[in-house]
Write a protein that holds these residues in place. Sequence first.
Motif, PDB file in Angstrom:
ATOM      1  N   UNK A  18      20.822  -1.795   2.033  1.00  0.00           N
ATOM      2  CA  UNK A  18      20.520  -1.562   0.596  1.00  0.00           C
ATOM      3  C   UNK A  18      19.516  -0.433   0.276  1.00  0.00           C
ATOM      4  N   UNK A  19      18.522  -0.257   1.128  1.00  0.00           N
ATOM      5  CA  UNK A  19      17.500   1.086   0.847  1.00  0.00           C
ATOM      6  C   UNK A  19      18.498   2.340   1.036  1.00  0.00           C
ATOM      7  N   UNK A  20      19.593   2.335   1.804  1.00  0.00           N
ATOM      8  CA  UNK A  20      20.062   3.856   1.868  1.00  0.00           C
ATOM      9  C   UNK A  20      20.992   3.687   0.831  1.00  0.00           C
ATOM     10  N   UNK A  21      21.534   2.743   0.174  1.00  0.00           N
ATOM     11  CA  UNK A  21      22.441   2.735  -1.032  1.00  0.00           C
ATOM     12  C   UNK A  21      21.574   3.277  -2.106  1.00  0.00           C
ATOM     13  N   UNK A  22      20.289   2.573  -2.330  1.00  0.00           N
ATOM     14  CA  UNK A  22      19.575   2.858  -3.518  1.00  0.00           C
ATOM     15  C   UNK A  22      19.017   4.224  -3.554  1.00  0.00           C
ATOM     16  N   UNK A  23      18.815   4.713  -2.350  1.00  0.00           N
ATOM     17  CA  UNK A  23      18.291   6.272  -2.057  1.00  0.00           C
ATOM     18  C   UNK A  23      19.457   7.101  -2.366  1.00  0.00           C
ATOM     19  N   UNK A  24      20.611   6.859  -2.178  1.00  0.00           N
ATOM     20  CA  UNK A  24      21.904   7.785  -2.257  1.00  0.00           C
ATOM     21  C   UNK A  24      21.890   7.652  -4.035  1.00  0.00           C
ATOM     22  N   UNK A  25      21.869   6.539  -4.437  1.00  0.00           N
ATOM     23  CA  UNK A  25      21.989   6.471  -6.078  1.00  0.00           C
ATOM     24  C   UNK A  25      20.872   7.179  -6.630  1.00  0.00           C
ATOM     25  N   UNK A  26      19.877   7.158  -6.193  1.00  0.00           N
ATOM     26  CA  UNK A  26      18.623   8.163  -6.895  1.00  0.00           C
ATOM     27  C   UNK A  26      18.988   9.417  -6.722  1.00  0.00           C
ATOM     28  N   UNK A  32      21.762  14.416 -11.777  1.00  0.00           N
ATOM     29  CA  UNK A  32      22.353  14.367 -13.099  1.00  0.00           C
ATOM     30  C   UNK A  32      20.981  14.764 -14.098  1.00  0.00           C
ATOM     31  N   UNK A  33      20.034  15.145 -13.517  1.00  0.00           N
ATOM     32  CA  UNK A  33      18.888  15.456 -14.317  1.00  0.00           C
ATOM     33  C   UNK A  33      17.651  14.614 -14.374  1.00  0.00           C
ATOM     34  N   UNK A  34      17.730  13.362 -13.935  1.00  0.00           N
ATOM     35  CA  UNK A  34      16.655  12.576 -13.852  1.00  0.00           C
ATOM     36  C   UNK A  34      15.244  13.119 -13.021  1.00  0.00           C
ATOM     37  N   UNK A  35      14.162  12.700 -13.672  1.00  0.00           N
ATOM     38  CA  UNK A  35      13.136  13.212 -12.910  1.00  0.00           C
ATOM     39  C   UNK A  35      12.492  12.176 -12.088  1.00  0.00           C
ATOM     40  N   UNK A  36      11.907  12.718 -10.811  1.00  0.00           N
ATOM     41  CA  UNK A  36      11.410  11.896  -9.733  1.00  0.00           C
ATOM     42  C   UNK A  36      10.289  11.158 -10.558  1.00  0.00           C
ATOM     43  N   UNK A  37       9.993  10.079  -9.767  1.00  0.00           N
ATOM     44  CA  UNK A  37       8.834   9.154 -10.494  1.00  0.00           C
ATOM     45  C   UNK A  37       7.596   9.301  -9.552  1.00  0.00           C
ATOM     46  N   UNK A  38       7.699   9.845  -8.397  1.00  0.00           N
ATOM     47  CA  UNK A  38       6.466  10.254  -7.697  1.00  0.00           C
ATOM     48  C   UNK A  38       6.292  11.661  -7.394  1.00  0.00           C
ATOM     49  N   UNK A  39       5.321  12.067  -7.121  1.00  0.00           N
ATOM     50  CA  UNK A  39       4.880  13.778  -7.008  1.00  0.00           C
ATOM     51  C   UNK A  39       5.339  13.908  -5.446  1.00  0.00           C
ATOM     52  N   UNK A  41       7.085  17.129  -2.805  1.00  0.00           N
ATOM     53  CA  UNK A  41       7.768  18.667  -2.881  1.00  0.00           C
ATOM     54  C   UNK A  41       8.660  18.593  -1.633  1.00  0.00           C
ATOM     55  N   UNK A  42       9.288  17.464  -1.270  1.00  0.00           N
ATOM     56  CA  UNK A  42      10.254  17.178  -0.242  1.00  0.00           C
ATOM     57  C   UNK A  42      11.562  17.250  -0.748  1.00  0.00           C
ATOM     58  N   UNK A  43      12.762  16.994   0.043  1.00  0.00           N
ATOM     59  CA  UNK A  43      14.006  17.115  -0.308  1.00  0.00           C
ATOM     60  C   UNK A  43      14.145  15.814  -1.152  1.00  0.00           C
ATOM     61  N   UNK A  44      15.467  15.859  -1.751  1.00  0.00           N
ATOM     62  CA  UNK A  44      15.679  14.527  -2.764  1.00  0.00           C
ATOM     63  C   UNK A  44      15.657  13.384  -2.074  1.00  0.00           C
ATOM     64  N   UNK A  45      16.158  13.445  -0.905  1.00  0.00           N
ATOM     65  CA  UNK A  45      16.366  12.021  -0.199  1.00  0.00           C
ATOM     66  C   UNK A  45      14.983  11.668   0.193  1.00  0.00           C
ATOM     67  N   UNK A  49      13.119   7.927  -1.016  1.00  0.00           N
ATOM     68  CA  UNK A  49      12.652   7.124   0.070  1.00  0.00           C
ATOM     69  C   UNK A  49      11.094   6.776  -0.467  1.00  0.00           C
ATOM     70  N   UNK A  50      10.435   7.707  -0.779  1.00  0.00           N
ATOM     71  CA  UNK A  50       9.161   7.704  -1.214  1.00  0.00           C
ATOM     72  C   UNK A  50       9.005   6.822  -2.475  1.00  0.00           C
ATOM     73  N   UNK A  51       9.876   6.859  -3.524  1.00  0.00           N
ATOM     74  CA  UNK A  51       9.912   6.128  -4.969  1.00  0.00           C
ATOM     75  C   UNK A  51      10.180   4.579  -4.310  1.00  0.00           C
ATOM     76  N   UNK A  52      11.066   4.227  -3.312  1.00  0.00           N
ATOM     77  CA  UNK A  52      11.324   2.974  -3.124  1.00  0.00           C
ATOM     78  C   UNK A  52      10.240   2.363  -2.323  1.00  0.00           C
TER      79      UNK A  52
END
Length: 73
Positions: A18-26, A32-39, A41-45, A49-52
């Motif tokens: 489920x974590x992997x699915x959530x990360x892929x969806x995020x 698509x243009x959504x902003x990250x919820x945490x600061x 400077x890393x790659x998207x994935x 994971x930091x958000x999760x």
Amino acid sequence: MARITVEDCLAEVGNRFLIVQMAIKRVKQYREGYSPLVESKNKEIVTALREIAATKVLPESYHTADGKKPGSE
């Protein structure tokens, strides 16, 4: 920042698949243009994971201890 892994997220979401699915969806949402919820400077994935791990992103099936979804009356 410290290194983040799927194991760090297991405390919040008990299923690694489920974590992997959530990360892929995020990641798709970022693209698509959504902003990250945490600061981050890393790659998207890694940002996903930091958000999760920070419980900024929850699975759709998440319920609180009383059996209700967060934000529901």
